[in-house]
Design an enzyme around this catalytic site. Structure first.
Site, PDB file in Angstrom:
ATOM      1  N   SER A   1       0.796  -1.237   0.000  1.00 45.26           N
ATOM      2  CA  SER A   1       0.000   0.000   0.000  1.00 45.26           C
ATOM      3  C   SER A   1       0.824   1.281   0.000  1.00 45.26           C
ATOM      4  O   SER A   1       0.254   2.353  -0.209  1.00 45.26           O
ATOM      5  CB  SER A   1      -0.933   0.027   1.212  1.00 45.26           C
ATOM      6  OG  SER A   1      -1.983  -0.868   1.036  1.00 45.26           O
TER       7      SER A   1
ATOM      8  N   LYS B   1       0.376   3.233  -3.033  1.00 47.23           N
ATOM      9  CA  LYS B   1      -0.849   4.029  -3.245  1.00 47.23           C
ATOM     10  C   LYS B   1      -0.549   5.518  -3.187  1.00 47.23           C
ATOM     11  O   LYS B   1      -1.264   6.340  -3.767  1.00 47.23           O
ATOM     12  CB  LYS B   1      -1.900   3.658  -2.197  1.00 47.23           C
ATOM     13  CG  LYS B   1      -2.421   2.228  -2.298  1.00 47.23           C
ATOM     14  CD  LYS B   1      -3.251   1.895  -1.067  1.00 47.23           C
ATOM     15  CE  LYS B   1      -3.847   0.511  -1.088  1.00 47.23           C
ATOM     16  NZ  LYS B   1      -4.524   0.184   0.191  1.00 47.23           N
TER      17      LYS B   1
ATOM     18  N   TYR C   1      -3.313  -3.289 -10.366  1.00 45.17           N
ATOM     19  CA  TYR C   1      -3.192  -2.924  -8.949  1.00 45.17           C
ATOM     20  C   TYR C   1      -2.297  -3.931  -8.202  1.00 45.17           C
ATOM     21  O   TYR C   1      -1.474  -3.540  -7.374  1.00 45.17           O
ATOM     22  CB  TYR C   1      -4.600  -2.861  -8.334  1.00 45.17           C
ATOM     23  CG  TYR C   1      -4.621  -2.755  -6.826  1.00 45.17           C
ATOM     24  CD1 TYR C   1      -4.438  -1.533  -6.193  1.00 45.17           C
ATOM     25  CD2 TYR C   1      -4.838  -3.886  -6.027  1.00 45.17           C
ATOM     26  CE1 TYR C   1      -4.459  -1.433  -4.809  1.00 45.17           C
ATOM     27  CE2 TYR C   1      -4.862  -3.795  -4.648  1.00 45.17           C
ATOM     28  CZ  TYR C   1      -4.666  -2.570  -4.043  1.00 45.17           C
ATOM     29  OH  TYR C   1      -4.680  -2.465  -2.668  1.00 45.17           O
TER      30      TYR C   1
ATOM     31  N   TYR D   1      -4.760   4.348   7.826  1.00 44.57           N
ATOM     32  CA  TYR D   1      -6.120   3.796   7.908  1.00 44.57           C
ATOM     33  C   TYR D   1      -6.770   4.066   9.264  1.00 44.57           C
ATOM     34  O   TYR D   1      -6.717   5.197   9.762  1.00 44.57           O
ATOM     35  CB  TYR D   1      -6.103   2.286   7.609  1.00 44.57           C
ATOM     36  CG  TYR D   1      -5.271   1.945   6.405  1.00 44.57           C
ATOM     37  CD1 TYR D   1      -5.691   2.317   5.138  1.00 44.57           C
ATOM     38  CD2 TYR D   1      -4.049   1.283   6.524  1.00 44.57           C
ATOM     39  CE1 TYR D   1      -4.927   2.030   4.020  1.00 44.57           C
ATOM     40  CE2 TYR D   1      -3.279   0.990   5.409  1.00 44.57           C
ATOM     41  CZ  TYR D   1      -3.727   1.364   4.173  1.00 44.57           C
ATOM     42  OH  TYR D   1      -2.965   1.085   3.077  1.00 44.57           O
TER      43      TYR D   1
ATOM     44  N   VAL E   1       1.201  -3.480   3.975  1.00 47.61           N
ATOM     45  CA  VAL E   1       1.209  -4.785   4.655  1.00 47.61           C
ATOM     46  C   VAL E   1       2.490  -5.586   4.417  1.00 47.61           C
ATOM     47  O   VAL E   1       2.668  -6.640   5.014  1.00 47.61           O
ATOM     48  CB  VAL E   1       0.001  -5.695   4.325  1.00 47.61           C
ATOM     49  CG1 VAL E   1      -1.266  -5.197   4.953  1.00 47.61           C
ATOM     50  CG2 VAL E   1      -0.143  -5.923   2.849  1.00 47.61           C
TER      51      VAL E   1
END
Ligand code: DON
Length: 318
Positions: free
Chosen positions: A73, A76, A198, A254, A272
Site C-alpha cells: 500500500s 498508493k 493494482y 487507515y 502490509v
C-alpha cells in the site's frame, strides 16, 4: 536516557538509528507477517531497516535498510500523486478525502456512499485511482515504475511477479470491491484488468533507502532534490505536496491514523509488506520496514521506530 526536543542534528543520526535498531529488535514476535497474500507469508519475519534522507541529499541508515521488500500500500501514495497530477481536483468526484475509520479492505461504507471510496489510500480508493491510471496508460504498472525509477534514480526497480500473481489469485475482497464500484458507475475499465494492474503495483519492491529517496519531493515543497550534480526539478506543485501530506496524516495509516498522529505526528503511508514512509516537511523523509504487523495491518517495529525517532530527535510536523 536523555530525550531531546531540539531540531535534528545530522551528526547524531548514526548513533540514534543504531539505538533504535537495537531497541526495535526486542519487539520481534509481537506482530504477525501478512499471510492473506500467501507469497508474503514466506518473508522472514525478523528483519528491520530504517533510512533517514535529508533534503541536503544525505542519507543515514541502520539494519536491513538495503533489503528490497514488498511495498504494497505504500505505492498508493505514488499512484495517488500521479492521478492528482493527471486529473487535478476532478479526482474528488470519484474518491473522497476523509478518514474511513475502518479497515483498509473494508467494503461497508461503499454501499451507503454509492460506490465512492472515502479516500485514495484504502483499497477501494486505490482501485479507483488504478482505474484512472489504467485509462491513461498502455501499461499502468510500467508507468508507475518509470515514475519510481525517476524519483529514485534507479533503473532497476521492478515488481515481484510471484507476489503479484499470489494476490491476483487470492484477492477476493478487492475483486468484490472493484465489481461493486463498477455497479455504481465508478469504474471505467474491466475490473479484471485494473485488479491485475493494482496487484502488480502493490508487488513493486523497494529498499528503505530507495523509498526515503522516492518521497523526498513531499518534504521539499514538491521539488526533487539535487542528484548527480543536476538541480532539483518540480515534481509536484508546493500546494499539491502540502495536500498530499495532509491526506497522509489523516488517512495514511487507515483506522490507526489517529494513533499514528498522536504517537508520531508525521504524514505517513504504511503497507502490509511492513514498510512505512514518513515525511518531515522541509527536513527529510524516513522509511522503515519490518514485516510483523499489528491488528491494523501496520508494522509493529516500524511504528515503534518512528515514535522513537521523533522522541530522540524532535523531528515532527511543523
Ligand atoms: O490490496 C491489498 O490488500 C494489498 N495489496 C495492500 C494492502 C496494504 O498494504 C494495506 N496496508 N497496510
Amino acid at each position: 536516557m536523555q530525550e531531546r526536543t531540539s531540531p535534528i542534528q545530522p551528526a547524531e543520526l548514526p548513533k540514534i538509528l543504531k539505538q533504535i535498531h537495537t531497541e526495535a529488535q526486542a519487539l520481534y514476535g509481537r506482530g504477525k507477517v501478512a499471510s492473506y497474500i500467501p507469497e508474503l507469508a514466506q518473508v522472514p519475519a525478523h528483519q528491520f531497516g530504517i533510512s533517514v534522507a535529508l533534503i541536503d541529499g544525505s542519507t543515514y541508515s541502520a539494519g536491513d535498510a538495503f533489503t528490497p521488500f514488498s511495498t504494497q500500500s505504500v505505492t498508493k501514495l505514488f499512484t495517488f500523486v500521479m492521478a492528482l497530477k493527471l486529473v487535478g481536483d476532478d479526482l474528488w468526484e470519484r474518491v473522497g478525502r476523509d478518514p474511513s475509520g475502518a479497515r483498509y479492505n473494508s467494503l461497508v461504507q461503499l454501499e451507503p456512499e454509492n460506490g465512492k471510496p472515502r479516500n485514495p489510500f484504502i483499497n477501494s480508493g486505490a482501485l479507483v485511482i488504478a482505474d484512472i491510471l489504467t485509462s491513461r496508460y498502455t501499461s499502468m504498472p510500467n508507468a508507475l515504475l518509470s515514475e519510481l525509477r525517476r524519483l529514485t534514480d534507479n533503473p532497476h526497480l521492478g515488481w515481484n511477479s510471484k507476489v503479484a500473481k499470489s494476490e491476483i489469485d487470492t484477492g477476493h475482497r478487492n475483486i468484490a470491491m472493484a465489481f461493486f464500484m463498477k455497479s455504481y458507475g465508478n469504474f471505467n475499465n474491466a475490473p479484471e484488468l485494473v485488479l491485475e494492474n493494482y496487484c502488480r503495483q502493490c508487488a513493486i519492491e523497494m529498499t528503505c533507502t530507495q523509498l526515503a529517496q522516492a518521497t523526498m519531493f513531499l518534504a521539499n515543497d514538491g521539488q526533487d532534490i539535487t542528484r548527480h550534480g543536476h538541480p532539483g526539478e518540480e515534481y509536484l506543485s508546493p500546494s499539491a505536496a502540502r495536500r498530499v501530506n495532509a491526506l497522509m496524516l489523516t488517512c495514511g495509516a487507515y483506522d490507526a491514523a489517529g494513533d499514528f498522529a498522536y504517537r508520531i505526528g508525521l504524514p505517513v503511508k504504511t503497507g502490509v509488506g511492513g514498510g512505512i514512509v514518513a515525511i518531515v516537511p522541509h527536513v527529510g523523509t524516513v522509511a522503515v520496514w519490518s514485516p510483523e504487523l499489528d491488528s491494523t495491518g501496520n508494522s509493529v517495529l516500524g511504528s515503534f521506530a518512528l515514535e522513537r525517532l521523533v522522541q530522540l530527535t524532535g523531528l515532527h510536523h511543523a
